[in-house]
Scaffold this motif. Structure first.
Motif, PDB file in Angstrom:
ATOM      1  N   VAL A  64       0.841  -1.205   0.000  1.00  0.00           N
ATOM      2  CA  VAL A  64       0.000   0.000   0.000  1.00  0.00           C
ATOM      3  C   VAL A  64       0.874   1.253   0.000  1.00  0.00           C
ATOM      4  N   ALA A  65       1.921   1.244   0.809  1.00  0.00           N
ATOM      5  CA  ALA A  65       2.804   2.406   0.883  1.00  0.00           C
ATOM      6  C   ALA A  65       3.508   2.651  -0.458  1.00  0.00           C
ATOM      7  N   LEU A  66       3.947   1.587  -1.117  1.00  0.00           N
ATOM      8  CA  LEU A  66       4.588   1.757  -2.424  1.00  0.00           C
ATOM      9  C   LEU A  66       3.599   2.267  -3.470  1.00  0.00           C
ATOM     10  N   GLY A  67       2.367   1.793  -3.404  1.00  0.00           N
ATOM     11  CA  GLY A  67       1.335   2.302  -4.314  1.00  0.00           C
ATOM     12  C   GLY A  67       1.100   3.787  -4.117  1.00  0.00           C
ATOM     13  N   ILE A  68       1.020   4.207  -2.871  1.00  0.00           N
ATOM     14  CA  ILE A  68       0.852   5.638  -2.579  1.00  0.00           C
ATOM     15  C   ILE A  68       2.082   6.406  -3.055  1.00  0.00           C
ATOM     16  N   GLY A  69       3.268   5.808  -2.860  1.00  0.00           N
ATOM     17  CA  GLY A  69       4.499   6.441  -3.327  1.00  0.00           C
ATOM     18  C   GLY A  69       4.517   6.637  -4.827  1.00  0.00           C
ATOM     19  N   LEU A  70       4.022   5.640  -5.567  1.00  0.00           N
ATOM     20  CA  LEU A  70       3.937   5.776  -7.024  1.00  0.00           C
ATOM     21  C   LEU A  70       2.974   6.888  -7.426  1.00  0.00           C
ATOM     22  N   LEU A  71       1.856   6.967  -6.747  1.00  0.00           N
ATOM     23  CA  LEU A  71       0.886   8.031  -7.055  1.00  0.00           C
ATOM     24  C   LEU A  71       1.467   9.411  -6.769  1.00  0.00           C
ATOM     25  N   VAL A  72       2.126   9.549  -5.629  1.00  0.00           N
ATOM     26  CA  VAL A  72       2.729  10.843  -5.280  1.00  0.00           C
ATOM     27  C   VAL A  72       3.873  11.162  -6.236  1.00  0.00           C
ATOM     28  N   GLY A  73       4.665  10.138  -6.605  1.00  0.00           N
ATOM     29  CA  GLY A  73       5.745  10.349  -7.562  1.00  0.00           C
ATOM     30  C   GLY A  73       5.229  10.797  -8.916  1.00  0.00           C
ATOM     31  N   ASP A  74       4.137  10.209  -9.350  1.00  0.00           N
ATOM     32  CA  ASP A  74       3.516  10.605 -10.610  1.00  0.00           C
ATOM     33  C   ASP A  74       3.027  12.049 -10.539  1.00  0.00           C
ATOM     34  N   TYR A  75       2.404  12.389  -9.422  1.00  0.00           N
ATOM     35  CA  TYR A  75       1.925  13.762  -9.236  1.00  0.00           C
ATOM     36  C   TYR A  75       3.098  14.749  -9.257  1.00  0.00           C
ATOM     37  N   LEU A  76       4.183  14.404  -8.557  1.00  0.00           N
ATOM     38  CA  LEU A  76       5.357  15.286  -8.545  1.00  0.00           C
ATOM     39  C   LEU A  76       5.972  15.420  -9.934  1.00  0.00           C
ATOM     40  N   ALA A  77       6.058  14.324 -10.669  1.00  0.00           N
ATOM     41  CA  ALA A  77       6.666  14.357 -11.998  1.00  0.00           C
ATOM     42  C   ALA A  77       5.871  15.232 -12.957  1.00  0.00           C
ATOM     43  N   LYS A  78       4.537  15.214 -12.815  1.00  0.00           N
ATOM     44  CA  LYS A  78       3.701  15.970 -13.740  1.00  0.00           C
ATOM     45  C   LYS A  78       3.497  17.421 -13.328  1.00  0.00           C
ATOM     46  N   SER A  79       3.561  17.697 -12.032  1.00  0.00           N
ATOM     47  CA  SER A  79       3.234  19.055 -11.587  1.00  0.00           C
ATOM     48  C   SER A  79       4.451  19.906 -11.251  1.00  0.00           C
ATOM     49  N   THR A  80       5.644  19.326 -11.190  1.00  0.00           N
ATOM     50  CA  THR A  80       6.849  20.104 -10.871  1.00  0.00           C
ATOM     51  C   THR A  80       7.910  19.865 -11.938  1.00  0.00           C
ATOM     52  N   ASP A  81       9.048  20.493 -11.743  1.00  0.00           N
ATOM     53  CA  ASP A  81      10.164  20.339 -12.681  1.00  0.00           C
ATOM     54  C   ASP A  81      11.107  19.194 -12.294  1.00  0.00           C
ATOM     55  N   ILE A  82      10.710  18.386 -11.328  1.00  0.00           N
ATOM     56  CA  ILE A  82      11.552  17.274 -10.884  1.00  0.00           C
ATOM     57  C   ILE A  82      11.606  16.220 -11.986  1.00  0.00           C
ATOM     58  N   ASN A  83      12.799  15.660 -12.180  1.00  0.00           N
ATOM     59  CA  ASN A  83      12.984  14.591 -13.153  1.00  0.00           C
ATOM     60  C   ASN A  83      12.048  13.428 -12.804  1.00  0.00           C
ATOM     61  N   GLU A  84      11.464  12.811 -13.816  1.00  0.00           N
ATOM     62  CA  GLU A  84      10.463  11.758 -13.598  1.00  0.00           C
ATOM     63  C   GLU A  84      11.031  10.576 -12.809  1.00  0.00           C
ATOM     64  N   ALA A  85      12.216  10.111 -13.176  1.00  0.00           N
ATOM     65  CA  ALA A  85      12.828   8.970 -12.481  1.00  0.00           C
ATOM     66  C   ALA A  85      13.098   9.304 -11.022  1.00  0.00           C
ATOM     67  N   VAL A  86      13.593  10.502 -10.766  1.00  0.00           N
ATOM     68  CA  VAL A  86      13.876  10.926  -9.392  1.00  0.00           C
ATOM     69  C   VAL A  86      12.586  10.986  -8.578  1.00  0.00           C
ATOM     70  N   ALA A  87      11.526  11.515  -9.164  1.00  0.00           N
ATOM     71  CA  ALA A  87      10.253  11.625  -8.454  1.00  0.00           C
ATOM     72  C   ALA A  87       9.724  10.240  -8.084  1.00  0.00           C
ATOM     73  N   TYR A  88       9.721   9.312  -9.031  1.00  0.00           N
ATOM     74  CA  TYR A  88       9.199   7.973  -8.759  1.00  0.00           C
ATOM     75  C   TYR A  88      10.034   7.240  -7.709  1.00  0.00           C
ATOM     76  N   PHE A  89      11.337   7.168  -7.938  1.00  0.00           N
ATOM     77  CA  PHE A  89      12.184   6.395  -7.021  1.00  0.00           C
ATOM     78  C   PHE A  89      12.240   7.007  -5.631  1.00  0.00           C
ATOM     79  N   SER A  90      12.331   8.321  -5.542  1.00  0.00           N
ATOM     80  CA  SER A  90      12.405   8.938  -4.219  1.00  0.00           C
ATOM     81  C   SER A  90      11.112   8.723  -3.440  1.00  0.00           C
TER      82      SER A  90
END
Length: 116
Positions: A64-90
């Motif tokens: 569940v935590a990893l699923g939430i992490g993926l959702l937040v990473g996707d949101y960060l990748a699309k809404s900020t200038d953070i690199n997509e890979a960095v957003a997902y993995f972090s």
């Protein structure tokens, strides 16, 4: 990347197989020694049910935590200038780690209740 990844996976797989063989061989030897001494080998099965429940709880919380992490990473990748890979993995590491920490504290409370 492949030049590093493939030897690492091969080495890791070989190491895992060797460790598994050693673990099961040692466990069998211990059980046979107990039986030969006339003692009950059922002592190895006492915590088995608790461990299965704990493992299911741990994997559930981490999934569940990893699923939430993926959702937040996707949101960060699309809404900020953070690199997509960095957003997902972090976010996966951050939420996966927090899931393991929450499991630790939940398990600690469960163990306290069982000891009483």
């Amino acid at each position: 990347m492949v030049e590093i990844l493939v030897p690492g996976i091969v080495f890791g797989s070989i190491t895992a197989v060797i460790i598994s063989i050693a673990h099961f061989r040692t466990r069998k030897t211990e059980r046979l020694a107990l039986i030969a001494a006339g003692k009950d080998a059922g002592l190895f099965n006492e915590g088995e049910k608790k461990e299965k429940t704990s493992a299911a709880l741990k994997f559930g919380i981490v999934a569940v935590a990893l699923g939430i992490g993926l959702l937040v990473g996707d949101y960060l990748a699309k809404s900020t200038d953070i690199n997509e890979a960095v957003a997902y993995f972090s976010m996966m590491l951050l939420f996966g780690g927090s899931g393991l920490l929450s499991f630790y504290f939940i398990q600690k409370q469960i163990n306290k209740k069982m000891d009483k």
